[in-house]
Structure formats: structure tokens, C-alpha cells
Write an enzyme that holds these catalytic residues in place. Structure first.
Site, short mmCIF file in Angstrom:
data_model
loop_
_atom_site.label_atom_id
_atom_site.label_comp_id
_atom_site.label_asym_id
_atom_site.label_seq_id
_atom_site.Cartn_x
_atom_site.Cartn_y
_atom_site.Cartn_z
N TYR A 189 0.85 -1.20 0.00
CA TYR A 189 0.00 0.00 0.00
C TYR A 189 0.88 1.25 0.00
CZ TYR A 189 -2.69 3.92 1.68
OH TYR A 189 -3.22 5.18 1.81
N ARG A 257 -0.22 8.62 17.49
CA ARG A 257 -0.57 8.88 16.10
C ARG A 257 -0.94 10.35 15.92
NH1 ARG A 257 1.61 4.91 15.59
NH2 ARG A 257 1.10 3.01 14.46
N1 UDP Z 1 -4.77 0.21 17.05
C1 UDP Z 1 -5.16 -0.41 18.22
N2 UDP Z 1 -6.13 -1.35 18.14
C2 UDP Z 1 -6.74 -1.70 16.99
C3 UDP Z 1 -6.36 -1.04 15.80
C4 UDP Z 1 -5.37 -0.09 15.87
O1 UDP Z 1 -4.62 -0.12 19.29
O2 UDP Z 1 -7.61 -2.59 17.01
C5 UDP Z 1 -3.69 1.22 17.10
C6 UDP Z 1 -2.49 0.88 16.22
O3 UDP Z 1 -1.53 0.13 16.93
C7 UDP Z 1 -1.95 2.24 15.88
C8 UDP Z 1 -3.16 3.15 15.93
O4 UDP Z 1 -4.19 2.43 16.58
O5 UDP Z 1 -1.04 2.67 16.86
C9 UDP Z 1 -3.63 3.59 14.58
O6 UDP Z 1 -3.82 2.43 13.82
P1 UDP Z 1 -4.38 2.56 12.34
O7 UDP Z 1 -4.39 1.19 11.75
O8 UDP Z 1 -5.65 3.34 12.38
O9 UDP Z 1 -3.32 3.52 11.63
P2 UDP Z 1 -1.78 3.32 11.32
O10 UDP Z 1 -1.21 2.31 12.29
O11 UDP Z 1 -1.72 2.88 9.91
O12 UDP Z 1 -1.16 4.64 11.55
#
Ligand code: UDP
Length: 406
Positions: A189, A257
Site C-alpha cells: 500500500y 498517532r
Molecule cells: N490500534 C489499536 N487497536 C486496533 C487497531 C489499531 O490499538 O484494534 C492502534 C495501532 O496500533 C496504531 C493506531 O491504533 O497505533 C492507529 O492504527 P491505524 O491502523 O488506524 O493507523 P496506522 O497504524 O496505519 O497509523
């Protein structure tokens, strides 16, 4: 000077409802003199194409463009976008919705004739499916972008704004992360979104198509992720909250984040389109970074912990100095306010899948298999471990050192 003072006193943040019959000058705090004032093009309605206009961010952008009096053609294949995202706008005579595959140049080119602004948001999202289906991701995100670029070039559109992804920074080591940071794509991606950005800039360089690439980061807002595969955290947590299930916290929840509210992102698209700059890449972020534990404190409720995921950064935090200076753009919605807005719209997630430890384990197997530890004792995280606590980052943002990033 007098003009500036007068305008400043009017506090000119005209969004969200800029009148169409008035010329508005935007004045933004922190913008350099050179870019301080921008004449809004709202005075002259534009004809716009929004690819991916039925998606989460796309539908918010379409709504805003119509509110500003512009005409919008949405090109969407509804693979992840939904007609219901545009339902409240469907009676607007300035909105045209076309179900089409953007990678099919012959089928899309007619929609670009006499178009002023193109916003290219159509793409396949998410990590896991991109690992499982790299060819589909290449076709949609790279071939699709070339097709849209070519249609825009052949018809002479005036502005082309691309929704790029800050996932190109991978496991960044510099915070806030400037646009000049190393590119380290970790999964298909991220790679395809980055390759598409290269094409966008190439069309600017070779064909002089006026393009801007906006690197978006952790965008959230109403309508985010209400269906589909396991993904962005807000959709997961809000569906869990509605079902009375515990939040599945990845790792210890101290990871942070750069959660950026969708209306701020939409405003960045509009200002990029109104600007005369081209060939530029801009980060679009919230100006801060917030832990998952903080998010849970704001949402309220129980949690369970699930394993940390390989290849995931401990922190995302975009440097937004460049866009602030060049376009005078600043985020307006703070994290607490944004989360409160999400809770106001929690009904959006009534139909969303409710994930739990077991189903997440199954859904992320490919992720662990392809990005996981088994290949060596050193994990991507341990290798790039950096100090990235909320406190550290708050002081980093306000420090002189990070005022201009680089
Ligand atoms: N996250 C979490 N539980 C979940 C899904 C995501 O704690 O069930 C956390 C993940 O570890 C990350 C944050 O939420 O730190 C954002 O995750 P997302 O997948 O939305 O975005 P990305 O990791 O791609 O920045």
C-alpha cells in the site's frame, strides 16, 4: 499594512461556508508575508473532478466543494466507497456521480473535459489486503493514477491535487517528520501510494501539469471505516464501543498517532487547489501526536491488549511547517474536539464489523507472516526505537528546533 490590520480584525477563516458572491482574503497565523494573503477562488465557481468521491475523505471534500458553489463530478467504482456517503447531496444539481474504474483511461477521459480542478483520492487502502493482493493495489493506485493524470493533461485541467500517504516515511526516526525525510515503504500500500506520487510530480515536471501532492496522516472523522476489512483504529473502537465490547489495544497503547480531523484535511485540499504553487509535496497533519491510551480515556470503556504489529511505527507525527508557510494552512480541530465529534456521530458505525482478539488475530496473520520477526532477532521496532512520548513530542513541537523542521 492597513489592509492587513482590517482583515486580521475580521478573523478570516471563512470555511465552512464561504459566500460565493464575495472575494475573501484568508489570513492565517504563522504564514509568511509572502503567502499571507490568498484570494479565494470561491468567487468563481469551478468545475471539479473528485476521484474516490464516495469514500470517507472524498465525500467530505465533495460536500465542501458543493457548499462553496462548485460543480463536482465524482468518479468512483464503489469498491470501498459507498453511495450512502453522498446520499445527502444527491439532490444537488451540481453533483454528477459516475461509477467507473479510474484505471480505464478510455472510460474516464470524457469526464475531464473543461474541468478546472482535479482531486485524486481514489485508491485501495489498508495494509493487509495490499500484502495479499499486490497486483490489484498496483493497478488501482499506480495505473489508476497514471490514467487520471493523463486524462487531466490531455484535457488541460488547471490544478491537480493528489492525496498521497505519509506511510511513505515507514518507521521514521525524525519527529516531527519533514517532507525531506527518507522514504521507507514497508508494504505494498505504502509503495503504491508513493509510486503514484512520483508519477504526479513527473507529470508536473515533464508536461507542466500544475500538481500538488498532499501527504495525509491518520485522517479521522464521521464516516471513517464503517465497513470492510480490519483497519483504521477509530472504526474498530467505535464499533466495539457500540457493541459494549472492550477496545483491542495494540501493544501497551503508548504508541502515538498524528490524528488529523477530516475537515482540516479538506481545507488543505481547497487551499492547495486555490494556490498557484505546483510540483510541491506537503505534509498535512494535526500538529500533534496522541497515544492510543489517551484516545481510550476520551472514549471511555474497558480494553484488552493484543500483540504489537510488526512494521508499525511507535509514533507518527508530521511536520506541518512547510504547508503552514506556503499555503497559510493550519489545522483547526483539536484532538479532544475531534473525538467528541466522532462520538456525536457514533451511529455511523452501527453496521460496522465488531472486531475482537480472535478475529483480529485471523485478519492480521498475513501481516505477521510477511512483516514479522521470524526473519531475524532484531525487530523493526527495536532497530528504530526512538523517544516518542506525547510529552517529548509536545515539547518538540513548540521548540525552536522544530519550528521549521527542515
Ligand atoms: N490500534 C489499536 N487497536 C486496533 C487497531 C489499531 O490499538 O484494534 C492502534 C495501532 O496500533 C496504531 C493506531 O491504533 O497505533 C492507529 O492504527 P491505524 O491502523 O488506524 O493507523 P496506522 O497504524 O496505519 O497509523
Amino acid at each position: 499594512m492597513h489592509l492587513k490590520v482590517l482583515l486580521a480584525s475580521l478573523s478570516l477563516h471563512a470555511w465552512p461556508s464561504t459566500p460565493n458572491n464575495a472575494t475573501v482574503l484568508y489570513l492565517k497565523e504563522g504564514a509568511s508575508d509572502q503567502f499571507m494573503m490568498q484570494e479565494s477562488n470561491a468567487v468563481q465557481p469551478k468545475r471539479c473532478v473528485v476521484t474516490g468521491g464516495a469514500g470517507f475523505i472524498g465525500s467530505h471534500l465533495v460536500e465542501r466543494l458543493l457548499t462553496d458553489g462548485h460543480a463536482v463530478t465524482v468518479l468512483d467504482n464503489f469498491s470501498s466507497g459507498h453511495r450512502k456517503n453522498l446520499q445527502s447531496l444527491s439532490s444537488n444539481s451540481k453533483l454528477k456521480i459516475c461509477q467507473v474504474d479510474i484505471a480505464e483511461y478510455e472510460q474516464i477521459k470524457e469526464h475531464f473535459v473543461e474541468i478546472d480542478w482535479v482531486f485524486h483520492l481514489a485508491a485501495l487502502a489498508d495494509i493487509v489486503p495490499s500484502i495479499e493482493q499486490p497486483l490489484s493495489y498496483h493497478r488501482s493506485n499506480v495505473d489508476g493514477t497514471i490514467s487520471v493524470l493523463e486524462a487531466a493533461r490531455q484535457t488541460g485541467v488547471k490544478r491537480f491535487i493528489y492525496a498521497a500517504s505519509s506511510s511513505c516515511y515507514g518507521l521514521a526516526t525524525e519527529f516531527p517528520t519533514p517532507e525531506t525525510a527518507a522514504i521507507k515503504t514497508e508494504y505494498p500500500y505504502a509503495l503504491t501510494k508513493y509510486l503514484a506520487e512520483c508519477y504526479v510530480l513527473h507529470w508536473n515536471q515533464v508536461y507542466k501539469l500544475p500538481c500538488i501532492s498532499l501527504r495525509l496522516i491518520n485522517v479521522y472523522g464521521p464516516r471513517a471505516r464503517t465497513t470492510g476489512s480490519y483497519g483504521a483504529v477509530f472504526g474498530v473502537f467505535l464499533a466495539q464501543k457500540l457493541a459494549g465490547r472492550p477496545y483491542t489495544v495494540v501493544g501497551d497503547g503508548n504508541q502515538t498517532r498524528d490524528f488529523t480531523f477530516v475537515s482540516d484535511v479538506v481545507q488543505a485540499f481547497i487551499q492547495a487547489a486555490q494556490s498557484e504553487l505546483s510540483g510541491e509535496i506537503f505534509n498535512v497533519g494535526s500538529g500533534g501526536t496522541y497515544s492510543i491510551n489517551k484516545l481510550i480515556a476520551l472514549l471511555g470503556g474497558d480494553k484488552v491488549h493484543i500483540p504489537k504489529r510488526p512494521g508499525e511505527p511507535d509514533c507518527t507525527f508530521a511536520c506541518i511547517s512547510k504547508i503552514s508557510k506556503a499555503l497559510g494552512w493550519q489545522p483547526q480541530v483539536g484532538f479532544e474536539e475531534g473525538v467528541a465529534k466522532m462520538l456525536e456521530h457514533i451511529d455511523d458505525w452501527r453496521e460496522a464489523p465488531v472486531w475482537d482478539e480472535k478475529s483480529i488475530d485471523i485478519a492480521t496473520r498475513q501481516w505477521f507472516e510477511h512483516l514479522g520477526e521470524s526473519k531475524g532477532s532484531e525487530t523493526p521496532h527495536s532497530k528504530h526505537k526512538i523517544l516518542c512520548t506525547e510529552e517529548a513530542l509536545c515539547s518538540a513541537t513548540s521548540s525552536e528546533e522544530h519550528k521549521d523542521c527542515k
